[in-house]
Design a protein around this motif. Structure first.
Motif, PDB file in Angstrom:
ATOM      1  N   LYS A 258       9.231 -10.046  -3.686  1.00 54.67           N
ATOM      2  CA  LYS A 258       8.720 -10.131  -2.316  1.00 54.67           C
ATOM      3  C   LYS A 258       9.867 -10.055  -1.311  1.00 54.67           C
ATOM      4  O   LYS A 258       9.747  -9.420  -0.259  1.00 54.67           O
ATOM      5  CB  LYS A 258       7.931 -11.431  -2.140  1.00 54.67           C
ATOM      6  N   LYS A 259      10.980 -10.684  -1.648  1.00 58.10           N
ATOM      7  CA  LYS A 259      12.149 -10.620  -0.771  1.00 58.10           C
ATOM      8  C   LYS A 259      12.700  -9.198  -0.715  1.00 58.10           C
ATOM      9  O   LYS A 259      13.152  -8.738   0.353  1.00 58.10           O
ATOM     10  CB  LYS A 259      13.226 -11.591  -1.262  1.00 58.10           C
ATOM     11  N   LYS A 262      10.571  -7.235   1.631  1.00 55.91           N
ATOM     12  CA  LYS A 262      10.872  -7.565   3.025  1.00 55.91           C
ATOM     13  C   LYS A 262      12.196  -6.929   3.451  1.00 55.91           C
ATOM     14  O   LYS A 262      12.324  -6.415   4.589  1.00 55.91           O
ATOM     15  CB  LYS A 262      10.964  -9.088   3.194  1.00 55.91           C
ATOM     16  N   GLN A 265      11.537  -3.368   4.311  1.00 62.46           N
ATOM     17  CA  GLN A 265      10.975  -3.231   5.659  1.00 62.46           C
ATOM     18  C   GLN A 265      12.072  -3.327   6.714  1.00 62.46           C
ATOM     19  O   GLN A 265      12.139  -2.500   7.642  1.00 62.46           O
ATOM     20  CB  GLN A 265       9.917  -4.307   5.907  1.00 62.46           C
ATOM     21  N   ASP A 266      12.928  -4.325   6.579  1.00 63.45           N
ATOM     22  CA  ASP A 266      14.004  -4.523   7.550  1.00 63.45           C
ATOM     23  C   ASP A 266      14.936  -3.317   7.610  1.00 63.45           C
ATOM     24  O   ASP A 266      15.346  -2.892   8.700  1.00 63.45           O
ATOM     25  CB  ASP A 266      14.807  -5.780   7.207  1.00 63.45           C
ATOM     26  N   SER A 278       4.342  -4.657   7.507  1.00 61.97           N
ATOM     27  CA  SER A 278       4.829  -5.779   6.712  1.00 61.97           C
ATOM     28  C   SER A 278       4.392  -5.614   5.257  1.00 61.97           C
ATOM     29  O   SER A 278       3.309  -5.099   4.977  1.00 61.97           O
ATOM     30  CB  SER A 278       4.267  -7.087   7.276  1.00 61.97           C
ATOM     31  N   PRO A 279       5.213  -6.085   4.308  1.00 59.00           N
ATOM     32  CA  PRO A 279       4.802  -6.045   2.907  1.00 59.00           C
ATOM     33  C   PRO A 279       3.784  -7.126   2.545  1.00 59.00           C
ATOM     34  O   PRO A 279       3.241  -7.110   1.432  1.00 59.00           O
ATOM     35  CB  PRO A 279       6.113  -6.260   2.155  1.00 59.00           C
ATOM     36  N   ALA A 280       3.528  -8.048   3.452  1.00 59.50           N
ATOM     37  CA  ALA A 280       2.576  -9.129   3.167  1.00 59.50           C
ATOM     38  C   ALA A 280       1.223  -8.554   2.784  1.00 59.50           C
ATOM     39  O   ALA A 280       0.672  -7.695   3.469  1.00 59.50           O
ATOM     40  CB  ALA A 280       2.437 -10.028   4.386  1.00 59.50           C
ATOM     41  N   TYR A 290       4.201  -0.669  -2.274  1.00 61.35           N
ATOM     42  CA  TYR A 290       5.076  -0.741  -1.102  1.00 61.35           C
ATOM     43  C   TYR A 290       6.431  -0.105  -1.394  1.00 61.35           C
ATOM     44  O   TYR A 290       7.011   0.567  -0.538  1.00 61.35           O
ATOM     45  CB  TYR A 290       5.250  -2.197  -0.688  1.00 61.35           C
TER      46      TYR A 290
END
Length: 319
Positions: A258-259, A262, A265-266, A278-280, A290
């Motif tokens: 998950k990190k 993220k 994405q950043d 967002s990957p959420a 993703y």
């Protein structure tokens, strides 16, 4: 003998869809994280540590003297590992079948299959799966291979997504969706001689994929894969098949994956100066993945997975 040029070009698209890809980077799967020569060793060590944090920590491999209950728990841990990363769900029937053949293998009643035998099985199953695809399924696969999508995907990414599909996460060469569809259909219509040519190419490509992953996983997680080059248990074979089909190198635990999403994405937002979804709520791999999107629900459906395990069992009968 002359062969349809479209059929010859079809190898890359079809093999990537159905478990294997001819366009493997010659340097191996670590090419995706290659850096300047003086940093390669450090990067390899870091990547191996991430694999140990992933499959090395979250899949609990059974040992030779373990009872059936422990082996079933091992299968369950692998199924959970795959599901959390890609959404691919192994049915209870499939898990029971896998636990049974894994038990017989660890007990010495059936031998482990060689990497080359697994490559042969994957190539045959790939050709069979291609032959049975409906037009709607081929179009669905092309759509999923366009890459990650979300309602808030910026228009620039959406325009790029419409133009091409990406065959492997580490490759820069792409196909248009129309060419991909045409290539798969060409294989479906091929005569027997052409199908034999494709099967030979598929076996060769599968062998490269499998050997590269075995080498990588054995170096990173020797307790789980250290002897895989000499023979694979059914569970090892299934994990390798999943890895090839999804282009998931099995690195990072659930929380660290998950990190990683993220961080992806950043980086995209920093590099492009645009917003990015967002990957959420999204998974890293599989359908609309993703990190990398593949139609796993089509490629490794229950029927195909059960056929894989059945052929592994047939090949591993002691003689």
């Amino acid at each position: 003998m002359k062969h349809n040029p479209l059929l010859r070009r079809a190898r890359l698209g079809a093999m990537s869809l159905l478990l294997i890809c001819a366009a493997v980077v010659s340097a191996g799967v670590l090419s995706a994280i290659a850096v300047q020569r003086n940093k390669i060793t450090e990067m390899k060590q870091q990547f191996r540590a991430r694999i140990r944090d992933g499959v090395g920590a979250e899949v609990h491999f059974a040992r030779q003297d373990d009872d059936h209950g422990s082996i079933q728990a091992s299968v369950d841990s692998a199924a959970q590992f795959i599901f959390k990363r890609s959404g691919l769900k192994l049915t209870e029937h499939t898990k029971k079948q896998l636990a049974g053949v894994e038990t017989r293998t660890l007990a010495g009643e059936q031998r482990r299959i060689t990497p080359e035998e697994l490559s042969d099985i994957l190539a045959v199953i790939a050709l069979e799966r291609i032959s049975g695809l409906r037009d709607t399924e081929i179009e669905y696969a092309a759509e999923i291979l366009r890459g990650f999508d979300a309602p808030d995907l910026p228009d620039s990414f959406r325009r790029s997504r419409q133009k091409r599909i990406k065959m492997r996460s580490s490759r820069t060469d792409n196909l248009s969706p129309d060419k991909f569809i045409a290539q798969v259909k060409a294989i479906q219509k091929a005569d027997e001689a052409s199908r034999e040519i494709f099967l030979g190419a598929a076996k060769s490509a599968a062998s490269v994929e499998i050997q590269n992953r075995i080498k990588l996983f054995a170096e990173a997680a020797p307790e789980q894969f250290g002897t895989a080059a000499n023979g694979l248990t059914p569970l090892q074979a299934l994990l390798l098949t999943y890895s090839v089909a999804s282009d998931d190198l099995l690195y990072d635990s659930t929380s660290n994956l998950k990190k990683s999403m993220k961080a992806r994405q950043d980086k995209i937002m920093k590099d492009t100066g645009e917003s990015y979804p967002s990957p959420a709520g999204h998974l890293a791999y599989g359908t609309n993945g993703y990190i990398f999107s593949t139609p796993l629900d089509l490629v490794l459906d229950e029927q195909t997975t059960d056929a894989l395990l059945s052929r592994i069992a047939e090949r591993s009968v002691n003689k």
